[in-house]
Design a protein around this motif. Structure first.
Motif, PDB file in Angstrom:
ATOM      1  N   GLY A 233      56.601   3.521  66.795  1.00  0.00           N
ATOM      2  CA  GLY A 233      55.751   4.609  66.342  1.00  0.00           C
ATOM      3  C   GLY A 233      55.209   4.378  64.952  1.00  0.00           C
ATOM      4  N   LEU A 234      54.460   5.351  64.494  1.00  0.00           N
ATOM      5  CA  LEU A 234      53.861   5.260  63.168  1.00  0.00           C
ATOM      6  C   LEU A 234      54.903   5.279  62.060  1.00  0.00           C
ATOM      7  CD1 LEU A 234      50.797   7.620  63.633  1.00  0.00           C
ATOM      8  CD2 LEU A 234      50.827   5.131  63.540  1.00  0.00           C
ATOM      9  N   ALA A 235      56.072   5.847  62.338  1.00  0.00           N
ATOM     10  CA  ALA A 235      57.110   5.950  61.314  1.00  0.00           C
ATOM     11  C   ALA A 235      57.935   4.663  61.189  1.00  0.00           C
ATOM     12  CB  ALA A 235      58.031   7.122  61.629  1.00  0.00           C
ATOM     13  N   ALA A 236      57.630   3.657  61.992  1.00  0.00           N
ATOM     14  CA  ALA A 236      58.394   2.406  61.949  1.00  0.00           C
ATOM     15  C   ALA A 236      58.186   1.731  60.594  1.00  0.00           C
ATOM     16  CB  ALA A 236      57.958   1.480  63.066  1.00  0.00           C
TER      17      ALA A 236
ATOM     18  N   ALA B 293      40.588  -9.229  61.170  1.00  0.00           N
ATOM     19  CA  ALA B 293      39.499  -8.260  61.283  1.00  0.00           C
ATOM     20  C   ALA B 293      39.880  -7.102  62.200  1.00  0.00           C
ATOM     21  CB  ALA B 293      38.235  -8.946  61.793  1.00  0.00           C
ATOM     22  N   LEU B 294      40.578  -7.399  63.287  1.00  0.00           N
ATOM     23  CA  LEU B 294      41.012  -6.337  64.198  1.00  0.00           C
ATOM     24  C   LEU B 294      42.027  -5.416  63.539  1.00  0.00           C
ATOM     25  CD1 LEU B 294      41.320  -8.307  67.545  1.00  0.00           C
ATOM     26  CD2 LEU B 294      39.674  -6.506  66.998  1.00  0.00           C
ATOM     27  N   LEU B 295      42.901  -5.978  62.723  1.00  0.00           N
ATOM     28  CA  LEU B 295      43.915  -5.154  62.062  1.00  0.00           C
ATOM     29  C   LEU B 295      43.283  -4.177  61.082  1.00  0.00           C
ATOM     30  CD1 LEU B 295      46.758  -7.733  61.420  1.00  0.00           C
ATOM     31  CD2 LEU B 295      46.715  -5.914  63.118  1.00  0.00           C
ATOM     32  N   THR B 296      42.175  -4.549  60.473  1.00  0.00           N
ATOM     33  CA  THR B 296      41.529  -3.653  59.512  1.00  0.00           C
ATOM     34  C   THR B 296      40.470  -2.775  60.152  1.00  0.00           C
ATOM     35  OG1 THR B 296      39.898  -5.338  58.921  1.00  0.00           O
ATOM     36  CG2 THR B 296      41.916  -5.250  57.606  1.00  0.00           C
ATOM     37  N   ARG B 297      40.037  -3.106  61.363  1.00  0.00           N
ATOM     38  CA  ARG B 297      38.974  -2.354  62.034  1.00  0.00           C
ATOM     39  C   ARG B 297      39.462  -1.002  62.525  1.00  0.00           C
ATOM     40  NH1 ARG B 297      37.613  -1.589  67.471  1.00  0.00           N
ATOM     41  NH2 ARG B 297      39.452  -2.796  67.953  1.00  0.00           N
TER      42      ARG B 297
ATOM     43  N   THR C  89      44.373   2.664  62.396  1.00  0.00           N
ATOM     44  CA  THR C  89      45.756   2.408  61.993  1.00  0.00           C
ATOM     45  C   THR C  89      46.084   0.941  62.178  1.00  0.00           C
ATOM     46  OG1 THR C  89      46.677   2.816  64.196  1.00  0.00           O
ATOM     47  CG2 THR C  89      46.433   4.727  62.745  1.00  0.00           C
ATOM     48  N   PHE C  90      47.033   0.489  61.406  1.00  0.00           N
ATOM     49  CA  PHE C  90      47.507  -0.891  61.517  1.00  0.00           C
ATOM     50  C   PHE C  90      48.075  -1.147  62.903  1.00  0.00           C
ATOM     51  CE2 PHE C  90      51.040  -3.895  61.225  1.00  0.00           C
ATOM     52  CZ  PHE C  90      50.385  -5.006  60.729  1.00  0.00           C
ATOM     53  N   LEU C  91      48.857  -0.199  63.426  1.00  0.00           N
ATOM     54  CA  LEU C  91      49.486  -0.407  64.732  1.00  0.00           C
ATOM     55  C   LEU C  91      48.461  -0.461  65.856  1.00  0.00           C
ATOM     56  CD1 LEU C  91      52.695   1.770  64.373  1.00  0.00           C
ATOM     57  CD2 LEU C  91      52.474  -0.707  64.262  1.00  0.00           C
ATOM     58  N   GLY C  92      47.376   0.289  65.733  1.00  0.00           N
ATOM     59  CA  GLY C  92      46.317   0.201  66.741  1.00  0.00           C
ATOM     60  C   GLY C  92      45.681  -1.181  66.746  1.00  0.00           C
ATOM     61  N   GLY C  93      45.422  -1.708  65.564  1.00  0.00           N
ATOM     62  CA  GLY C  93      44.874  -3.062  65.461  1.00  0.00           C
ATOM     63  C   GLY C  93      45.851  -4.110  65.946  1.00  0.00           C
ATOM     64  N   MET C  94      47.137  -3.895  65.644  1.00  0.00           N
ATOM     65  CA  MET C  94      48.176  -4.823  66.113  1.00  0.00           C
ATOM     66  C   MET C  94      48.230  -4.826  67.634  1.00  0.00           C
ATOM     67  SD  MET C  94      50.855  -6.796  65.246  1.00  0.00           S
ATOM     68  CE  MET C  94      51.636  -6.300  63.752  1.00  0.00           C
TER      69      MET C  94
END
Length: 117
Positions: free
Chosen positions: A4-7, A67-71, A74-79
């Motif tokens: 999750g986002l809290a990780a 580029a995907l990580l910053t696009r 959230t970082f996790l969405g890009g990951m």
């Protein structure tokens, strides 16, 4: 395994360790297969092409996945997007390899070693 986002960053880093370890376990056998598949007088060329393509692929992967990580928002969405693309590339490579493997490969190896087939 979903996180999750809290990780925390330590947990994300721990989950990325297997990804980082995959290269050293995969590349030597791939190089050995490549060098067995080409004639001995072309081994240097094959090795050079393989290593160059590996380096170019790594540089492109860093650029695209960065580029995907910053696009995404959230970082996790890009990951997630990056890892799905990487999984697709691995699947496509596995299919390509399965189509390229020929039963005659064993005969070529026997001829290369001096045996008759």
């Amino acid at each position: 395994m979903a996180i999750g986002l809290a990780a925390g960053s330590a947990r994300v880093a721990m989950l990325m360790v297997p990804v980082g370890l995959a290269g050293p376990f995969v590349m030597p056998p791939v190089m050995a297969l490549l060098l067995r598949a080409v004639p001995a007088h072309q081994a240097g060329i094959a090795s050079g092409v393989f290593n160059t393509s590996r380096q170019v692929g790594g540089a492109l992967a860093v650029a695209v996945f960065g580029a995907l990580l910053t696009r995404d928002a959230t970082f996790l969405g890009g990951m997630r997007t990056s890892l799905l693309i990487a999984a697709g590339v691995v699947l496509a490579a596995a299919v390509a390899v399965s189509l390229l493997i020929r039963p005659e490969a064993g005969r070529f190896e026997a001829q290369r070693e001096g045996g008759a087939s």
